[in-house]
Enzyme design. Sequence first.
Site, PDB file in Angstrom:
ATOM      1  N   GLU A 160     -34.493  45.529 -11.727  1.00  0.00           N
ATOM      2  CA  GLU A 160     -33.906  44.401 -12.553  1.00  0.00           C
ATOM      3  C   GLU A 160     -34.584  42.660 -12.206  1.00  0.00           C
ATOM      4  OE1 GLU A 160     -30.080  45.119 -13.188  1.00  0.00           O
ATOM      5  OE2 GLU A 160     -29.863  46.971 -14.569  1.00  0.00           O
ATOM      6  N   GLU A 251     -32.286  54.455 -17.888  1.00  0.00           N
ATOM      7  CA  GLU A 251     -30.689  54.522 -18.432  1.00  0.00           C
ATOM      8  C   GLU A 251     -30.174  54.736 -19.979  1.00  0.00           C
ATOM      9  OE1 GLU A 251     -29.383  50.871 -15.921  1.00  0.00           O
ATOM     10  OE2 GLU A 251     -30.806  51.593 -14.100  1.00  0.00           O
TER      11      GLU A 251
HETATM   12  O1  G3I Z   1     -15.239  51.077  -6.163  1.00  0.00           O
HETATM   13  C1  G3I Z   1     -14.482  49.980  -6.213  1.00  0.00           C
HETATM   14  C2  G3I Z   1     -13.068  49.992  -6.102  1.00  0.00           C
HETATM   15  O2  G3I Z   1     -13.182  50.076  -4.824  1.00  0.00           O
HETATM   16  C3  G3I Z   1     -12.166  48.979  -7.056  1.00  0.00           C
HETATM   17  O3  G3I Z   1     -11.660  49.550  -7.187  1.00  0.00           O
HETATM   18  C4  G3I Z   1     -12.748  48.665  -8.126  1.00  0.00           C
HETATM   19  C5  G3I Z   1     -12.731  47.558  -8.841  1.00  0.00           C
HETATM   20  O4  G3I Z   1     -12.526  46.935  -9.886  1.00  0.00           O
HETATM   21  O5  G3I Z   1     -14.449  48.794  -7.905  1.00  0.00           O
HETATM   22  C6  G3I Z   1     -14.800  49.977  -8.023  1.00  0.00           C
HETATM   23  O6  G3I Z   1     -15.808  49.542  -8.012  1.00  0.00           O
HETATM   24  C7  G3I Z   1     -16.965  49.396  -9.515  1.00  0.00           C
HETATM   25  C8  G3I Z   1     -18.240  50.126  -9.549  1.00  0.00           C
HETATM   26  O7  G3I Z   1     -18.715  50.332 -10.474  1.00  0.00           O
HETATM   27  C9  G3I Z   1     -17.817  51.655  -9.138  1.00  0.00           C
HETATM   28  O8  G3I Z   1     -16.824  52.583 -10.268  1.00  0.00           O
HETATM   29  C10 G3I Z   1     -17.541  47.643  -9.599  1.00  0.00           C
HETATM   30  O9  G3I Z   1     -15.604  47.243 -10.329  1.00  0.00           O
HETATM   31  C11 G3I Z   1     -17.885  47.977 -11.121  1.00  0.00           C
HETATM   32  O10 G3I Z   1     -18.682  46.351 -11.651  1.00  0.00           O
HETATM   33  C12 G3I Z   1     -19.639  49.109 -11.101  1.00  0.00           C
HETATM   34  O11 G3I Z   1     -20.334  48.949 -12.203  1.00  0.00           O
HETATM   35  C13 G3I Z   1     -20.914  49.629 -12.236  1.00  0.00           C
HETATM   36  C14 G3I Z   1     -22.510  48.505 -13.066  1.00  0.00           C
HETATM   37  O12 G3I Z   1     -24.058  49.065 -12.891  1.00  0.00           O
HETATM   38  C15 G3I Z   1     -22.218  47.363 -11.873  1.00  0.00           C
HETATM   39  O13 G3I Z   1     -23.825  46.299 -12.135  1.00  0.00           O
HETATM   40  C16 G3I Z   1     -20.910  50.907 -13.482  1.00  0.00           C
HETATM   41  O14 G3I Z   1     -20.258  51.980 -12.623  1.00  0.00           O
HETATM   42  C17 G3I Z   1     -22.908  51.049 -13.230  1.00  0.00           C
HETATM   43  O15 G3I Z   1     -22.456  52.126 -14.441  1.00  0.00           O
HETATM   44  C18 G3I Z   1     -23.547  50.236 -13.477  1.00  0.00           C
HETATM   45  O16 G3I Z   1     -24.734  50.696 -13.869  1.00  0.00           O
HETATM   46  C19 G3I Z   1     -26.546  50.115 -13.881  1.00  0.00           C
HETATM   47  C20 G3I Z   1     -27.433  49.923 -13.062  1.00  0.00           C
HETATM   48  O17 G3I Z   1     -26.886  50.429 -11.791  1.00  0.00           O
HETATM   49  C21 G3I Z   1     -28.227  48.790 -13.296  1.00  0.00           C
HETATM   50  N1  G3I Z   1     -28.444  48.663 -14.624  1.00  0.00           N
HETATM   51  C22 G3I Z   1     -27.630  48.061 -15.257  1.00  0.00           C
HETATM   52  C23 G3I Z   1     -26.530  49.638 -15.877  1.00  0.00           C
HETATM   53  C24 G3I Z   1     -25.291  49.639 -16.232  1.00  0.00           C
HETATM   54  O18 G3I Z   1     -25.863  50.087 -17.861  1.00  0.00           O
END
Ligand code: G3I
Length: 316
Positions: A160, A251
């Site tokens: 990205e 994805e």
């Molecule tokens: O791990 C922490 C946890 O310790 C905490 O308590 C919790 C509270 O919000 O957050 C947790 O982290 C989260 C993480 O996922 C793991 O679950 C983040 O807040 C959350 O923002 C994060 O979201 C991920 C997102 O990328 C971040 O940009 C999604 O799971 C993941 O599916 C998504 O994936 C991205 C690709 O990598 C790149 N392209 C877009 C794609 C989504 O379509």
Amino acid sequence: MKSALALLAAPLVAALPSDMGKASALKQRQAPVSIHEAFVGAGKEFFGAATDQGLLQREPNAAIIRANFGQVTHENSMKWGSLEANRGSYNWGPADEVVDWAVANGQLVRGHTLIWHSQLPQWVEGITDAEELREVIRNHVSTTVGRYAGRIHHWDVVNEILAEDGSLRDSVFSRVLGEEFVKIAFEVARETDPSAVLYINDYNLDQANYGKVNGMVSLVQKWVNEGVPIDGIAALEQLASAPVGEVAITELDIAQAPVEDYTAVVQACLNVEKCTAITVWGVGDADSWRRGEDPLLFDNNFNPKPAYDAIIDLLS
Ligand code: G3I
């Protein structure tokens, strides 16, 4: 065609003694035909799913991936912020577990991702010195690719990195180094594991003649001409016209999982010879990061949805 699938499903379920308990319940929830095997049968390389350590430990995720998919992408645990939140102190456990599980279960692995502006440690965000950032990128790429050399076959080397108009997105990498970070990351990845297929990965690349798609094609053209070892881009016809060996859909999730949209994506990959693979961004809707949109191929109870069955029909 759906009824043909129901017929296929029937003998599998009927053959299970009613008292087999949990194991048989899990089996029933897997789809009777592997979408991965059907896609390979159509000449493609793999059909995969994103997952992660915690998800794999929660059945029936692992059972479904084993039975129905052929590749996994780490949803979060391979990102820089997960691996090295504190400089020099690595948290390999979750990423290792996914790779170990994949290798033990005959699944390919996509390494996602080495250089991304998001889920990036604060200490990297704060770097302002060009030479320091070059060194930090080299070290991160060689350490991570080196650890999994021979076990991770595709890497999203940069993720990205383009804005919607096709120019480089603002990030610590582009601010401090301009385009140079792309060259450094790909070159170090190539040197570290010459057998890995190196990808540039992005989203919103599904409309022809859109600014970001045009930018991607011309930048990749320029970088490849300059000798940057980019092997693949994520998505499709116009992108396949750039001088890379392959493109892939990396994805995939679609709100409400409409049958016609999912089958159109699979058909698009079938139509483009350079399109080698598809990965959906998760297995079951309950675990999708797009909460409430039900965008995946298995429902909240891990039953295959109509889009799954329709893809199998299309491929058979
Ligand atoms: O791990 C922490 C946890 O310790 C905490 O308590 C919790 C509270 O919000 O957050 C947790 O982290 C989260 C993480 O996922 C793991 O679950 C983040 O807040 C959350 O923002 C994060 O979201 C991920 C997102 O990328 C971040 O940009 C999604 O799971 C993941 O599916 C998504 O994936 C991205 C690709 O990598 C790149 N392209 C877009 C794609 C989504 O379509």
